[in-house]
Structure formats: C-alpha cells, structure tokens
Scaffold this motif. Structure first.
Motif, short mmCIF file in Angstrom:
data_model
loop_
_atom_site.label_atom_id
_atom_site.label_comp_id
_atom_site.label_asym_id
_atom_site.label_seq_id
_atom_site.Cartn_x
_atom_site.Cartn_y
_atom_site.Cartn_z
N ARG A 132 -0.81 -4.87 -10.56
CA ARG A 132 -0.95 -6.08 -9.75
C ARG A 132 -1.28 -7.30 -10.63
NH1 ARG A 132 -0.61 -5.02 -4.55
NH2 ARG A 132 -1.30 -3.06 -3.68
N ARG A 185 -9.08 -12.59 -11.80
CA ARG A 185 -7.89 -12.71 -12.68
C ARG A 185 -8.17 -13.62 -13.88
NH1 ARG A 185 -4.27 -13.86 -8.67
NH2 ARG A 185 -4.26 -11.60 -8.51
N SER A 233 0.53 -10.59 -6.25
CA SER A 233 -0.25 -9.96 -5.17
C SER A 233 -0.95 -11.01 -4.33
CB SER A 233 -1.30 -8.99 -5.75
OG SER A 233 -0.73 -7.77 -6.12
N THR A 234 -1.52 -12.03 -4.97
CA THR A 234 -2.22 -13.08 -4.19
C THR A 234 -1.21 -13.89 -3.38
OG1 THR A 234 -3.79 -13.20 -6.02
CG2 THR A 234 -4.02 -14.85 -4.31
N GLU A 289 -5.75 -4.88 -11.36
CA GLU A 289 -6.30 -6.07 -10.70
C GLU A 289 -6.58 -5.75 -9.24
OE1 GLU A 289 -6.35 -10.02 -11.05
OE2 GLU A 289 -4.22 -10.07 -11.54
N PRO A 290 -7.60 -6.27 -8.60
CA PRO A 290 -8.67 -6.98 -9.29
C PRO A 290 -9.51 -5.98 -10.08
CG PRO A 290 -9.21 -6.71 -6.96
CD PRO A 290 -7.83 -6.17 -7.15
N ILE A 316 -8.85 -4.59 2.74
CA ILE A 316 -7.50 -5.16 2.85
C ILE A 316 -6.57 -4.15 3.54
CG2 ILE A 316 -5.56 -6.17 1.56
CD1 ILE A 316 -8.09 -7.79 1.07
N GLU A 317 -6.70 -2.89 3.15
CA GLU A 317 -5.81 -1.86 3.73
C GLU A 317 -5.99 -1.73 5.24
OE1 GLU A 317 -5.47 1.20 -0.10
OE2 GLU A 317 -7.16 1.34 1.28
N ARG A 349 -14.22 -7.10 -7.65
CA ARG A 349 -13.41 -6.15 -6.87
C ARG A 349 -14.24 -5.49 -5.76
NH1 ARG A 349 -8.79 -2.72 -7.77
NH2 ARG A 349 -8.96 -0.89 -6.46
N LEU A 393 -13.28 -5.68 -1.78
CA LEU A 393 -12.77 -4.51 -1.04
C LEU A 393 -13.79 -3.88 -0.09
CD1 LEU A 393 -10.52 -2.82 -3.76
CD2 LEU A 393 -9.97 -4.61 -2.12
N ASP A 436 -9.72 0.47 2.46
CA ASP A 436 -10.61 -0.62 2.06
C ASP A 436 -10.39 -1.83 2.97
OD1 ASP A 436 -8.46 -2.20 1.07
OD2 ASP A 436 -8.55 -1.21 -0.88
N LYS A 456 2.88 2.90 -7.12
CA LYS A 456 2.97 2.17 -8.40
C LYS A 456 1.91 2.63 -9.40
CE LYS A 456 0.37 -1.66 -6.58
NZ LYS A 456 -0.91 -0.98 -6.89
N TYR A 473 -0.24 -11.20 -0.48
CA TYR A 473 -1.31 -10.73 0.42
C TYR A 473 -2.06 -11.89 1.08
CZ TYR A 473 -1.06 -5.75 -0.77
OH TYR A 473 -0.66 -4.44 -0.91
N GLN A 474 -2.36 -12.93 0.27
CA GLN A 474 -3.10 -14.06 0.86
C GLN A 474 -2.13 -15.13 1.36
OE1 GLN A 474 -4.47 -12.26 -1.96
NE2 GLN A 474 -5.68 -11.42 -0.28
N TYR A 495 -10.11 -13.44 -5.79
CA TYR A 495 -9.02 -12.76 -6.53
C TYR A 495 -8.66 -13.56 -7.78
CZ TYR A 495 -7.98 -9.04 -3.16
OH TYR A 495 -8.06 -7.92 -2.39
N GLU A 552 0.85 -1.21 0.00
CA GLU A 552 0.00 0.00 0.00
C GLU A 552 0.88 1.26 0.00
OE1 GLU A 552 -3.05 -0.86 -0.35
OE2 GLU A 552 -2.71 -2.93 0.25
P1 TMP Z 1 -5.18 -1.68 -5.27
O1 TMP Z 1 -5.31 -0.86 -4.01
O2 TMP Z 1 -3.78 -1.77 -5.75
O3 TMP Z 1 -6.15 -1.29 -6.32
O4 TMP Z 1 -5.53 -3.21 -4.88
C1 TMP Z 1 -6.65 -3.53 -4.18
C2 TMP Z 1 -6.34 -4.24 -2.89
O5 TMP Z 1 -6.43 -5.65 -3.06
C3 TMP Z 1 -4.95 -3.96 -2.29
O6 TMP Z 1 -5.12 -3.73 -0.90
C4 TMP Z 1 -4.21 -5.25 -2.50
C5 TMP Z 1 -5.29 -6.29 -2.51
N1 TMP Z 1 -5.00 -7.49 -3.31
C6 TMP Z 1 -4.89 -8.72 -2.67
O7 TMP Z 1 -5.01 -8.80 -1.44
N2 TMP Z 1 -4.69 -9.84 -3.45
C7 TMP Z 1 -4.60 -9.78 -4.82
O8 TMP Z 1 -4.42 -10.80 -5.48
C8 TMP Z 1 -4.71 -8.47 -5.46
C9 TMP Z 1 -4.65 -8.38 -6.95
C10 TMP Z 1 -4.92 -7.38 -4.67
#
Ligand code: TMP
Length: 207
Positions: A97, A75, A101-102, A40-41, A154-155, A51, A55, A152, A17, A105-106, A71, A13
C-alpha cells in the motif's frame, strides 16, 4: 543520486497482495537483490503507532479529515525515514500500500475531494512516486469474505463503501496505464505469482 526501484502493491480487502509481496521478496532476495519490504500504514516505529490508532475499532469518533491526515503522517515518516534513503542507495523497495490507498479509501470511499488528497499526498511523500503499481483486483463480496470475521475499523465498513474502493482503484489504473498493472486474483496462487514475477522482472530489466 543512484536510484533504486519503488514498487507498490495495492488492492481491496482480501485480494491476497500481502501473500504475493512476501513471495516475491523471497524470490528477489534469492537472486541476490537488495530488497526492502514494508507496509503502510506502518513500517517504522512512529508509523506503526499511528496504524494502531487508525485501525482500532474503538476509535469510532474519528472524522474523515483526521483519518486522511493520520494516513499521510504515517506515510511522511516512512518516506523520510526509510523509503527515500533506501531508494538513494539503490534498493528494490516493495511497499504493501501507498498513496493510492488514501486516494481510493478516503477519496473515493468517503467521497472526499481527490485533488486535496493528492496535494497533501505530494507534500507527505516528498513527491516520491512508485515506478510500478501492481493492483490486485477482486470482486468485493469475495474479498470481504476472504478477509474473515475479525475486522478492523476500515474493514468493518459497508459493502457499498468497499465497492467504491474497488471502482476507485480500477479508475486510477485506467487513468495511469503506464504505472499500473491490474492482476486478476480469481486464479491459483502460483499462477498469480508467475504474473507478478514477470511484471517485476520486466521493470528491473528497464532500469
Ligand atoms: P492492510 O489491511 O492492508 O494492512 O491495511 C490497513 C487498512 O487501512 C486497510 O483496510 C486499508 C486501510 N487504508 C486506508 O484506508 N488508507 C490508506 O491510505 C492506507 C495505506 C490503508
């Protein structure tokens, strides 16, 4: 099959990028290249709908398995509908992304099995892999500060979660130095852009 170039932009975050990907899109288009910028997503109707689900801060009950599969579903649709056809007709595809990213993050973030995620990833992407991945690396606290208040689903996660994401990215870059270029972002926007441009021009010259 004529082949284009697939370049992905990754980072935690607040890494900047998305700003850089927009700058390089303009630059490459000025040079007359056929460029496609997607995120993405998202990127196509079905994936943008997914998406929203992913989020939405209200979706607190979503479990980790569901999150991975959503996710990947977003994709899979984007690869089939847009990325593969664009590469087949020789376009330069810039994607904000992708599968990495998966994995971070996951996989690293939630501590899920990386091999399982990679296997589902191979299926979802039809084994389409980036030619080059630019990783924008930022210190976690600073990135979260830059990302702002309006977070969001995830953030909103903990500082420790986001630290695992960052170290996951650095681990991937270490394991695959042929594909990854790590870009430090504790510099001015223009200086970063010059580095991004140099990497992409080099990649284009190798085609
Ligand atoms: P963004 O903020 O870059 O648009 O991405 C959306 C959010 O989704 C960001 O917090 C990262 C998260 N993310 C994952 O957790 N897994 C994934 O595979 C992708 C593509 C994004």
């Amino acid at each position: 099959m004529k082949k284009g170039l697939f370049i992905t932009f990754e980072g935690s975050e607040g890494s900047g990028k998305s700003t850089q990907i927009a700058l390089i899109e303009t630059e490459l288009k000025k040079k007359g290249l056929d460029v496609l910028l997607i995120r993405e997503p998202g990127g196509v109707k079905i994936s943008e709908l997914i998406r929203k689900v992913l989020l939405d801060v209200k979706n607190t009950e979503m479990n980790n398995e569901c999150e991975v599969l959503l996710y990947m579903a977003a994709r899979a649709q984007l690869v089939g509908e847009v990325i593969r056809p664009a590469l087949a007709c020789g376009k330069v595809v810039l994607c904000d992304r992708f599968l990495d990213s998966t994995i971070v993050y996951q996989g690293y973030g939630h501590g899920m099995d990386l091999k399982t995620i990679q296997d589902i990833g191979a299926f979802s992407t039809q084994k389409v892999r980036p030619d080059m991945t630019l990783l924008f690396d930022i210190e976690t606290e600073e990135g979260l500060r830059r990302a702002g208040q309006n977070k969001d689903r995830i953030e909103q996660r903990s500082l420790d979660y986001h630290k695992r994401v960052r170290s996951g990215y650095l681990q991937l870059a270490k394991e695959d130095p042929g594909r990854f270029r790590v870009i430090r972002v504790d510099r001015g926007k223009e200086e970063i852009f010059q580095e991004v441009k140099a990497h992409i021009e080099h990649c284009l010259s190798q085609q």
